[in-house]
Design a protein around this motif. Structure first.
Motif, PDB file in Angstrom:
ATOM      1  N   LEU A 180      72.733  39.175  41.361  1.00  0.00           N
ATOM      2  CA  LEU A 180      71.460  39.734  39.944  1.00  0.00           C
ATOM      3  C   LEU A 180      71.873  40.396  39.105  1.00  0.00           C
ATOM      4  CD1 LEU A 180      68.106  39.884  39.914  1.00  0.00           C
ATOM      5  CD2 LEU A 180      68.097  42.111  41.391  1.00  0.00           C
ATOM      6  N   GLU A 181      72.788  41.427  38.981  1.00  0.00           N
ATOM      7  CA  GLU A 181      72.850  42.421  37.613  1.00  0.00           C
ATOM      8  C   GLU A 181      73.753  40.970  36.503  1.00  0.00           C
ATOM      9  OE1 GLU A 181      76.527  45.509  35.665  1.00  0.00           O
ATOM     10  OE2 GLU A 181      75.762  45.325  38.090  1.00  0.00           O
ATOM     11  N   ALA A 182      74.524  40.269  37.136  1.00  0.00           N
ATOM     12  CA  ALA A 182      74.971  39.168  36.364  1.00  0.00           C
ATOM     13  C   ALA A 182      74.048  37.974  35.739  1.00  0.00           C
ATOM     14  CB  ALA A 182      76.476  38.384  37.295  1.00  0.00           C
ATOM     15  N   ASP A 183      73.087  38.038  36.443  1.00  0.00           N
ATOM     16  CA  ASP A 183      71.573  37.923  35.384  1.00  0.00           C
ATOM     17  C   ASP A 183      71.133  38.021  34.917  1.00  0.00           C
ATOM     18  OD1 ASP A 183      70.553  35.127  35.565  1.00  0.00           O
ATOM     19  OD2 ASP A 183      68.390  36.564  36.539  1.00  0.00           O
ATOM     20  N   ASN A 184      70.786  38.916  35.158  1.00  0.00           N
ATOM     21  CA  ASN A 184      70.454  39.847  34.092  1.00  0.00           C
ATOM     22  C   ASN A 184      71.559  39.904  32.404  1.00  0.00           C
ATOM     23  OD1 ASN A 184      68.174  40.838  35.465  1.00  0.00           O
ATOM     24  ND2 ASN A 184      69.460  42.511  36.512  1.00  0.00           N
ATOM     25  N   HIS A 185      73.096  40.275  33.079  1.00  0.00           N
ATOM     26  CA  HIS A 185      73.915  39.970  31.660  1.00  0.00           C
ATOM     27  C   HIS A 185      74.236  39.555  31.130  1.00  0.00           C
ATOM     28  CE1 HIS A 185      77.743  41.848  30.801  1.00  0.00           C
ATOM     29  NE2 HIS A 185      78.084  40.622  30.230  1.00  0.00           N
ATOM     30  N   PRO A 191      74.550  57.352  27.192  1.00  0.00           N
ATOM     31  CA  PRO A 191      75.553  57.146  26.384  1.00  0.00           C
ATOM     32  C   PRO A 191      77.032  56.052  28.304  1.00  0.00           C
ATOM     33  CG  PRO A 191      74.698  58.998  26.469  1.00  0.00           C
ATOM     34  CD  PRO A 191      73.726  58.494  27.004  1.00  0.00           C
ATOM     35  N   GLY A 192      76.689  56.264  28.751  1.00  0.00           N
ATOM     36  CA  GLY A 192      77.634  55.536  29.461  1.00  0.00           C
ATOM     37  C   GLY A 192      77.599  53.930  29.632  1.00  0.00           C
ATOM     38  N   ASN A 193      76.576  53.663  29.368  1.00  0.00           N
ATOM     39  CA  ASN A 193      76.363  52.052  28.782  1.00  0.00           C
ATOM     40  C   ASN A 193      76.652  52.020  27.385  1.00  0.00           C
ATOM     41  OD1 ASN A 193      75.918  52.231  31.426  1.00  0.00           O
ATOM     42  ND2 ASN A 193      74.357  52.152  31.746  1.00  0.00           N
ATOM     43  N   LEU A 213      76.311  46.443  24.589  1.00  0.00           N
ATOM     44  CA  LEU A 213      76.241  47.400  25.684  1.00  0.00           C
ATOM     45  C   LEU A 213      76.937  47.015  26.562  1.00  0.00           C
ATOM     46  CD1 LEU A 213      73.121  48.493  26.021  1.00  0.00           C
ATOM     47  CD2 LEU A 213      72.089  46.436  25.695  1.00  0.00           C
ATOM     48  N   LEU A 214      76.715  47.497  28.172  1.00  0.00           N
ATOM     49  CA  LEU A 214      76.963  47.232  29.318  1.00  0.00           C
ATOM     50  C   LEU A 214      76.147  47.646  30.548  1.00  0.00           C
ATOM     51  CD1 LEU A 214      80.778  49.017  28.187  1.00  0.00           C
ATOM     52  CD2 LEU A 214      80.566  46.582  28.244  1.00  0.00           C
ATOM     53  N   ASP A 215      76.726  47.126  31.576  1.00  0.00           N
ATOM     54  CA  ASP A 215      75.781  47.237  32.530  1.00  0.00           C
ATOM     55  C   ASP A 215      74.518  47.571  32.284  1.00  0.00           C
ATOM     56  OD1 ASP A 215      75.368  48.424  35.153  1.00  0.00           O
ATOM     57  OD2 ASP A 215      75.992  50.143  34.893  1.00  0.00           O
ATOM     58  N   PHE A 216      74.129  46.134  32.985  1.00  0.00           N
ATOM     59  CA  PHE A 216      72.839  45.184  33.464  1.00  0.00           C
ATOM     60  C   PHE A 216      71.909  45.431  34.752  1.00  0.00           C
ATOM     61  CE2 PHE A 216      75.275  44.271  30.209  1.00  0.00           C
ATOM     62  CZ  PHE A 216      74.430  43.743  29.051  1.00  0.00           C
ATOM     63  N   GLY A 217      72.180  46.613  35.142  1.00  0.00           N
ATOM     64  CA  GLY A 217      72.020  46.720  36.837  1.00  0.00           C
ATOM     65  C   GLY A 217      70.656  46.600  36.851  1.00  0.00           C
ATOM     66  N   LEU A 218      70.205  47.853  36.357  1.00  0.00           N
ATOM     67  CA  LEU A 218      68.941  48.381  35.971  1.00  0.00           C
ATOM     68  C   LEU A 218      67.545  47.976  34.875  1.00  0.00           C
ATOM     69  CD1 LEU A 218      66.909  50.093  37.252  1.00  0.00           C
ATOM     70  CD2 LEU A 218      67.857  52.137  35.823  1.00  0.00           C
ATOM     71  N   VAL A 219      66.949  47.238  35.056  1.00  0.00           N
ATOM     72  CA  VAL A 219      66.424  46.402  33.552  1.00  0.00           C
ATOM     73  C   VAL A 219      65.056  46.525  34.270  1.00  0.00           C
ATOM     74  CG1 VAL A 219      68.028  44.875  33.412  1.00  0.00           C
ATOM     75  CG2 VAL A 219      66.630  43.834  34.380  1.00  0.00           C
ATOM     76  N   ALA A 220      63.714  46.207  32.695  1.00  0.00           N
ATOM     77  CA  ALA A 220      62.743  45.893  33.263  1.00  0.00           C
ATOM     78  C   ALA A 220      62.359  45.070  32.636  1.00  0.00           C
ATOM     79  CB  ALA A 220      61.698  46.761  32.483  1.00  0.00           C
ATOM     80  N   LYS A 221      61.632  43.928  33.558  1.00  0.00           N
ATOM     81  CA  LYS A 221      61.239  42.771  33.112  1.00  0.00           C
ATOM     82  C   LYS A 221      59.837  42.559  32.674  1.00  0.00           C
ATOM     83  CE  LYS A 221      65.013  40.551  36.129  1.00  0.00           C
ATOM     84  NZ  LYS A 221      65.049  39.953  37.018  1.00  0.00           N
ATOM     85  N   LEU A 222      59.634  41.788  31.409  1.00  0.00           N
ATOM     86  CA  LEU A 222      57.555  42.163  31.378  1.00  0.00           C
ATOM     87  C   LEU A 222      57.313  41.077  31.188  1.00  0.00           C
ATOM     88  CD1 LEU A 222      58.074  44.953  28.534  1.00  0.00           C
ATOM     89  CD2 LEU A 222      57.336  45.683  30.597  1.00  0.00           C
ATOM     90  N   GLU A 223      56.645  40.580  31.777  1.00  0.00           N
ATOM     91  CA  GLU A 223      55.384  38.470  31.710  1.00  0.00           C
ATOM     92  C   GLU A 223      54.967  39.179  30.013  1.00  0.00           C
ATOM     93  OE1 GLU A 223      56.852  36.639  33.667  1.00  0.00           O
ATOM     94  OE2 GLU A 223      56.949  38.246  34.943  1.00  0.00           O
ATOM     95  N   ASP A 224      54.784  38.233  30.430  1.00  0.00           N
ATOM     96  CA  ASP A 224      53.844  37.702  28.652  1.00  0.00           C
ATOM     97  C   ASP A 224      52.781  38.506  28.172  1.00  0.00           C
ATOM     98  OD1 ASP A 224      55.860  35.823  27.722  1.00  0.00           O
ATOM     99  OD2 ASP A 224      53.646  33.508  27.790  1.00  0.00           O
ATOM    100  N   SER A 225      52.264  38.779  29.936  1.00  0.00           N
ATOM    101  CA  SER A 225      50.812  39.275  29.734  1.00  0.00           C
ATOM    102  C   SER A 225      51.516  41.581  29.809  1.00  0.00           C
ATOM    103  CB  SER A 225      49.913  39.597  31.021  1.00  0.00           C
ATOM    104  OG  SER A 225      51.023  40.208  31.997  1.00  0.00           O
ATOM    105  N   ASP A 226      52.299  41.650  29.939  1.00  0.00           N
ATOM    106  CA  ASP A 226      52.663  42.786  30.112  1.00  0.00           C
ATOM    107  C   ASP A 226      53.222  42.947  28.457  1.00  0.00           C
ATOM    108  OD1 ASP A 226      52.961  43.718  32.648  1.00  0.00           O
ATOM    109  OD2 ASP A 226      54.633  42.180  32.985  1.00  0.00           O
ATOM    110  N   LEU A 227      53.524  42.101  27.924  1.00  0.00           N
ATOM    111  CA  LEU A 227      54.588  42.149  26.285  1.00  0.00           C
ATOM    112  C   LEU A 227      52.993  42.457  26.015  1.00  0.00           C
ATOM    113  CD1 LEU A 227      56.983  39.602  26.198  1.00  0.00           C
ATOM    114  CD2 LEU A 227      57.775  41.685  25.284  1.00  0.00           C
ATOM    115  N   THR A 228      52.141  41.662  25.427  1.00  0.00           N
ATOM    116  CA  THR A 228      51.044  41.732  25.499  1.00  0.00           C
ATOM    117  C   THR A 228      49.828  43.188  25.355  1.00  0.00           C
ATOM    118  OG1 THR A 228      50.812  39.121  25.109  1.00  0.00           O
ATOM    119  CG2 THR A 228      48.739  40.798  25.116  1.00  0.00           C
ATOM    120  N   ASP A 229      49.978  43.628  26.052  1.00  0.00           N
ATOM    121  CA  ASP A 229      49.633  44.868  26.909  1.00  0.00           C
ATOM    122  C   ASP A 229      50.535  45.777  25.688  1.00  0.00           C
ATOM    123  OD1 ASP A 229      47.652  43.956  28.264  1.00  0.00           O
ATOM    124  OD2 ASP A 229      49.017  44.554  30.113  1.00  0.00           O
ATOM    125  N   PHE A 230      51.722  45.834  25.614  1.00  0.00           N
ATOM    126  CA  PHE A 230      52.343  47.171  24.865  1.00  0.00           C
ATOM    127  C   PHE A 230      52.287  46.879  23.524  1.00  0.00           C
ATOM    128  CE2 PHE A 230      56.840  48.381  23.260  1.00  0.00           C
ATOM    129  CZ  PHE A 230      56.990  49.449  24.472  1.00  0.00           C
TER     130      PHE A 230
END
Length: 378
Positions: free
Chosen positions: A149-154, A230-232, A243-260
């Motif tokens: 999963l991290e590799a896919d995010n990466h 700073p470790g990443n 930029l390193l280490d992609f184990g923790l990501v936030a995935k925003l859908e279109d509606s989330d991006l619009t709200d943001f």
């Protein structure tokens, strides 16, 4: 408190780290100590590495690697990284998940689940969705254990930021990536933030480059590196942002991006009611004592205080602390994705203050205004 988490082992260290990035759940007096949790632990026995590699790839280690440095470059609660050389001669970094961690984590999460059930017996705890929060943390930890999963995010974030030529994300060697091991390009010459050898103008450019990458993730791509501590994050000569280490990501859908986008514009135009509406409509929890009109009134005051500040005086961290404190006192819990997006800005502000304290977050956002306006108009 940090020592307690450390004494409980890798799972609870990771829970503490996640908690330290969630000021929507805990007040600053608790977040502060948790943020000092070390992201480095003693390495596991290097004699286990050949067997771990052979199990992961189904091949003897000497068929894949010419050499491996068994002293880790870094060692964290989930995995450790080793320098190695492939048979083809390429120097790579091996990220190897700690052996036995899956079983240990599931055992620790079961203990956490039992603890939550006990806490829920107390009336005061019923004002907070304890079980939902525990399940959320558990899933976040399981996701970080899955290196596939991290590799896919990466790969996705590397592809999304490929046009930012001085933002460097190491290339993965796909044939040698599994759910327990990642093999990636080895990057040398990395400079830690606390040892950055740049002049003032280079520091400004380097900090702006990192912020541009973050804004691109926040306002355009919707896949956000949510662990930019700073470790990443590193820098290299030529003003490169690593930029390193992609184990923790936030995935925003279109509606989330619009709200943001709506929330961001509400801040910029001193429209506290709009910001309150977005938090209300995207909330994941509202306590029995939640008063929407009172919350809206408090949000109008909050946005008014911060939107009137000149760029030099505006601090993302202070705004976020007040925002989450307002939500907590009002009995409302905002969207987790939305929270992680804001927290990613807070974490990066900490980096920016070390690299170039006068970085203008608002000025750097201007180039993304068309994308923000386009989403807000939907």
């Amino acid at each position: 408190m940090p020592k307690l988490f450390e004494s409980l082992g890798a799972t609870f260290i990771k829970i503490g780290q996640i908690l330290s990035s969630r000021p929507d759940l805990l007040p600053p007096e608790i977040i502060g100590p948790l943020s000092r949790l070390q992201d480095s632990v003693a390495p596991f026995d290097s004699r286990k590495i050949p067997n771990l590699i052979e199990q992961a790839f189904g091949r003897p280690i000497d068929e894949i690697f010419e050499s491996i440095d068994f002293t880790p470059c870094s060692s964290a609660s989930i995995a450790q990284v080793h320098r190695a050389r492939l048979k083809g001669g390429e120097v790579v970094a091996l990220k190897i998940r700690r052996p036995g961690l899956l079983r240990k984590v599931e055992s620790d999460l079961y203990i956490l689940h039992c603890l939550v059930k006990f806490i829920e017996l107390f009336p005061a705890a019923r004002l907070v969705p304890m079980r939902g929060i525990a399940e959320e943390f558990g899933q976040a930890i399981r996701d970080q254990l899955d290196l596939d999963l991290e590799a896919d995010n990466h790969r996705r974030i590397r592809r999304n930021l490929s046009d930012l030529k001085r933002v460097v994300i190491p290339r993965l060697y796909d044939d040698f990536c599994t759910e327990s091991i990642l093999t990636m390009e080895y990057l040398d010459g990395l400079m830690r933030i606390d040892a950055l050898d740049f002049n003032p103008s280079e520091r400004e450019e380097a900090a702006a480059l990192g912020l541009q990458a973050l804004y691109r993730m926040l306002f355009v791509d919707g896949l956000i590196h949510a662990d930019m501590h700073p470790g990443n994050v590193f820098f290299r000569r030529g003003i490169q942002f690593i930029l390193l280490d992609f184990g923790l990501v936030a995935k925003l859908e279109d509606s989330d991006l619009t709200d943001f986008a709506h929330f961001f514009l509400g801040m910029a135009t001193n429209n506290g009611k709009e910001c309150a509406r977005i938090v209300h409509e995207t909330a994941t929890f509202q306590a029995a004592n939640y008063d929407r009109s009172k919350f809206e009134s408090e949000m109008v005051k909050l946005i008014g205080r911060h939107s009137s500040k000149i760029a030099r005086d505006f601090e993302v961290t202070q705004f976020a602390i007040e925002l989450f404190d307002t939500q907590r006192k009002s009995g409302i819990r905002g969207s987790t994705k939305f929270t992680m997006a804001i927290v990613s800005l807070v974490v990066f502000e900490g980096i920016a203050k070390q690299v170039y304290p006068d970085l203008d977050f608002q000025r750097e956002a201007r180039q993304f205004i068309p994308a923000i306006m386009s989403r807000a108009a939907r």
